[in-house]
Design a protein around this motif. Structure first.
Motif, short mmCIF file in Angstrom:
data_model
loop_
_atom_site.label_atom_id
_atom_site.label_comp_id
_atom_site.label_asym_id
_atom_site.label_seq_id
_atom_site.Cartn_x
_atom_site.Cartn_y
_atom_site.Cartn_z
N LEU A 12 -3.17 -6.26 -0.47
CA LEU A 12 -1.84 -6.85 -0.71
C LEU A 12 -1.73 -8.23 -0.06
O LEU A 12 -1.26 -9.19 -0.68
CB LEU A 12 -0.78 -5.89 -0.13
CG LEU A 12 0.66 -6.37 -0.13
CD1 LEU A 12 1.22 -6.43 -1.55
CD2 LEU A 12 1.55 -5.43 0.71
N VAL A 13 -2.20 -8.33 1.20
CA VAL A 13 -2.09 -9.61 1.92
C VAL A 13 -2.99 -10.66 1.29
O VAL A 13 -2.55 -11.78 0.99
CB VAL A 13 -2.44 -9.43 3.42
CG1 VAL A 13 -2.58 -10.78 4.10
CG2 VAL A 13 -1.39 -8.58 4.13
N VAL A 14 -4.26 -10.31 1.05
CA VAL A 14 -5.22 -11.30 0.55
C VAL A 14 -4.78 -11.82 -0.83
O VAL A 14 -4.81 -13.02 -1.10
CB VAL A 14 -6.65 -10.73 0.53
CG1 VAL A 14 -7.61 -11.68 -0.19
CG2 VAL A 14 -7.14 -10.46 1.95
N LYS A 71 5.28 -0.55 -3.49
CA LYS A 71 5.13 -0.93 -4.91
C LYS A 71 3.67 -1.18 -5.25
O LYS A 71 3.16 -0.74 -6.28
CB LYS A 71 5.91 -2.22 -5.18
CG LYS A 71 7.32 -1.99 -5.62
CD LYS A 71 7.86 -3.27 -6.25
CE LYS A 71 9.30 -3.47 -5.82
NZ LYS A 71 9.80 -4.79 -6.05
N TYR A 72 2.99 -1.90 -4.35
CA TYR A 72 1.58 -2.25 -4.56
C TYR A 72 0.73 -0.97 -4.61
O TYR A 72 -0.20 -0.84 -5.41
CB TYR A 72 1.12 -3.15 -3.41
CG TYR A 72 -0.29 -3.65 -3.49
CD1 TYR A 72 -0.61 -4.76 -4.28
CD2 TYR A 72 -1.32 -3.05 -2.77
CE1 TYR A 72 -1.91 -5.25 -4.32
CE2 TYR A 72 -2.62 -3.53 -2.82
CZ TYR A 72 -2.91 -4.63 -3.60
OH TYR A 72 -4.20 -5.10 -3.66
N TRP A 73 1.09 -0.01 -3.75
CA TRP A 73 0.33 1.25 -3.70
C TRP A 73 0.35 1.94 -5.08
O TRP A 73 -0.68 2.39 -5.58
CB TRP A 73 0.95 2.17 -2.62
CG TRP A 73 0.18 3.43 -2.41
CD1 TRP A 73 0.48 4.67 -2.92
CD2 TRP A 73 -1.02 3.60 -1.64
NE1 TRP A 73 -0.46 5.59 -2.51
CE2 TRP A 73 -1.39 4.95 -1.73
CE3 TRP A 73 -1.81 2.71 -0.89
CZ2 TRP A 73 -2.52 5.46 -1.09
CZ3 TRP A 73 -2.94 3.23 -0.26
CH2 TRP A 73 -3.28 4.59 -0.37
N PHE A 143 8.84 2.16 2.89
CA PHE A 143 7.62 2.41 2.10
C PHE A 143 7.95 3.36 0.95
O PHE A 143 7.56 3.14 -0.21
CB PHE A 143 6.53 2.98 3.02
CG PHE A 143 5.23 3.33 2.35
CD1 PHE A 143 4.55 2.39 1.60
CD2 PHE A 143 4.69 4.61 2.47
CE1 PHE A 143 3.34 2.71 0.97
CE2 PHE A 143 3.48 4.94 1.85
CZ PHE A 143 2.81 3.99 1.10
N VAL A 144 8.74 4.41 1.27
CA VAL A 144 9.13 5.37 0.22
C VAL A 144 9.98 4.67 -0.86
O VAL A 144 9.77 4.89 -2.05
CB VAL A 144 9.91 6.57 0.85
CG1 VAL A 144 10.40 7.52 -0.23
CG2 VAL A 144 9.02 7.32 1.85
N LYS A 149 10.20 2.46 -6.45
CA LYS A 149 10.34 1.30 -7.34
C LYS A 149 9.05 1.07 -8.13
O LYS A 149 9.07 0.69 -9.29
CB LYS A 149 10.76 0.07 -6.55
CG LYS A 149 12.18 0.25 -6.01
CD LYS A 149 12.75 -1.03 -5.46
CE LYS A 149 14.22 -0.79 -5.06
NZ LYS A 149 14.75 -1.85 -4.24
N GLY A 150 7.92 1.32 -7.47
CA GLY A 150 6.63 1.20 -8.15
C GLY A 150 6.53 2.22 -9.28
O GLY A 150 6.05 1.90 -10.38
#
Ligand code: HEM
Length: 180
Positions: A12-14, A71-73, A143-144, A149-150
């Motif tokens: 996510l960061v990179v 979301k990224y997960w 996170f939940v 949203k993801g």
């Protein structure tokens, strides 16, 4: 937590801020690991330190970082690396939410030392649900929210999440109303 979680934070960061930001975050978190191994267990404190350092270096509140991570997960990590499990979880949001309590049981087959959260669903309506989240890990509510949203993005639904009961009455239990 298993290394794939830390690896996902790195991804996510990179992707969003570049390699240099990631190196600064690791330094700030005092994490001296070059490569996280997905199926190796790392202390939870390492993951918390990475999130804390990301907030500092990216100058963003924990809620924002954790929600983006949720979301990224779903939209990247789970979809790209565990697509078959996500497909088996349901073909629409209602179905997926109803199957959520059993979701990590299947994940435990690949990651036998998994310490997953426990989910329960109640008050099931056509377009809303109460999601009960039980975890001994503190501070992961946003996170939940990001995960929900993801899932909304995955199924093309506009999801709103509100916390209707916090941990004050039961220290490991939260209730969210998820509507779409
Ligand atoms: C195939 C997809 C998935 C995989 C491989 C997976 C795997 C994992 C892993 C490895 C952890 C860290 C716990 C540990 O290492 O002991 C975790 C934690 C977690 N997972 Fe999943 N997961 C998946 C999908 C989901 C979904 C769909 C949700 C909910 C919508 C979810 C909610 C959570 C939460 C909230 C945690 C944080 C731990 C806690 O609250 O105690 N996961 N998951």
């Amino acid at each position: 937590m298993y290394g794939l979680v830390n690896k996902a934070i790195e991804g996510l960061v990179v992707e969003n801020y570049g390699e240099e930001a990631w190196e600064r975050i690791k330094k700030e978190a005092e994490v001296d690991v070059d490569l996280f191994v997905s199926n190796e267990s790392y202390d939870d404190s390492l993951t918390y330190n990475l999130v804390g350092a990301a907030c500092k270096i990216l100058d963003a509140p924990a809620e924002t970082v954790l929600e983006s991570f949720g979301k990224y997960w779903i939209t990247r990590v789970a979809t790209e690396s565990y697509g078959h499990m996500m497909d088996a979880g349901g073909s629409n949001l209602t179905e997926f939410m109803q199957n959520l309590p059993n979701f990590h049981t299947r994940v435990s087959m690949i990651f036998p030392n998994l310490r997953p959260p426990r989910f329960e669903v109640t008050d099931i309506e056509q377009k809303s649900i109460h999601l009960h989240y039980h975890s001994h890990r503190p501070g992961l509510q946003s996170f939940v929210v990001g995960l929900m949203k993801g899932l909304g993005e995955r199924f093309g639904d506009d999801v709103t999440v509100s916390l209707i009961e916090t941990r004050s009455s039961d220290p490991i239990h939260e209730i969210f109303k998820v509507s779409w």
